[in-house]
Motif scaffolding. Sequence first.
Motif, PDB file in Angstrom:
ATOM      1  N   GLY A   1      -5.591  -7.382   3.488  1.00 14.75           N
ATOM      2  CA  GLY A   1      -5.960  -6.087   2.918  1.00 14.75           C
ATOM      3  C   GLY A   1      -6.480  -5.139   3.987  1.00 14.75           C
ATOM      4  O   GLY A   1      -6.114  -3.956   4.028  1.00 14.75           O
TER       5      GLY A   1
ATOM      6  N   ILE B   1      -4.906   6.659  -0.873  1.00 13.04           N
ATOM      7  CA  ILE B   1      -4.440   5.285  -0.873  1.00 13.04           C
ATOM      8  C   ILE B   1      -4.202   4.884  -2.326  1.00 13.04           C
ATOM      9  O   ILE B   1      -5.082   5.051  -3.176  1.00 13.04           O
ATOM     10  CB  ILE B   1      -5.487   4.328  -0.247  1.00 13.04           C
TER      11      ILE B   1
ATOM     12  N   VAL C   1       0.855  -1.183   0.000  1.00 14.47           N
ATOM     13  CA  VAL C   1       0.000   0.000   0.000  1.00 14.47           C
ATOM     14  C   VAL C   1       0.895   1.239   0.000  1.00 14.47           C
ATOM     15  O   VAL C   1       1.897   1.288   0.710  1.00 14.47           O
ATOM     16  CB  VAL C   1      -0.999   0.038   1.187  1.00 14.47           C
TER      17      VAL C   1
ATOM     18  N   LEU D   1      -2.970  -0.445  -3.236  1.00 10.90           N
ATOM     19  CA  LEU D   1      -3.291  -1.462  -2.234  1.00 10.90           C
ATOM     20  C   LEU D   1      -3.431  -2.784  -2.982  1.00 10.90           C
ATOM     21  O   LEU D   1      -4.249  -2.892  -3.903  1.00 10.90           O
ATOM     22  CB  LEU D   1      -4.588  -1.147  -1.492  1.00 10.90           C
TER      23      LEU D   1
ATOM     24  N   MET E   1      -4.849  -1.607   5.233  1.00 10.02           N
ATOM     25  CA  MET E   1      -5.645  -0.378   5.306  1.00 10.02           C
ATOM     26  C   MET E   1      -5.651   0.191   6.716  1.00 10.02           C
ATOM     27  O   MET E   1      -5.608   1.414   6.893  1.00 10.02           O
ATOM     28  CB  MET E   1      -7.076  -0.642   4.833  1.00 10.02           C
TER      29      MET E   1
END
Length: 143
Positions: free
Chosen positions: A89, A74, A63, A77, A93
């Motif tokens: 994931g 962002i 990311v 990712l 995040m």
Amino acid sequence: MLRNTEIRVYRPTDQAAVIALWRACGLTRPQNDPVKDIARKLKVNPEWFLVAENFTGEIVGSVMVGYEGHRGWINYLAVTPTQQRSGLGRELMDKAEAILRAAGCPKINLQVRPDNVQAVEFYKRMGFAVEGAISLGKRLEHD
């Protein structure tokens, strides 16, 4: 942290593995040279470029986090297809969000291609909403 996976700052030796990950996830496009995208990120908050490395040393996630003082962003990712839906994931995040919160960022934006329904649903589950905005872009440098 997922068992046997470490999230850490990107290292230059990760470049080939990260680009292979992005390709496996369908994130690369002909108009964006991933080598140049990485070099550009390394000029601005390089410590905000994270990778997930498994116990065998394989890069299985990434990311890029950005913030210009108004909105957080962002980019790239990615989670290797064999580990999607494993929680990695979400963990990436969460780390990105923590970085942005610590910087005083009031809102996170990201862009998803309209045909990437799986990604849209992932972000919705994390509290993101589809906004009524049109994304415009202008290339200042052609890759």
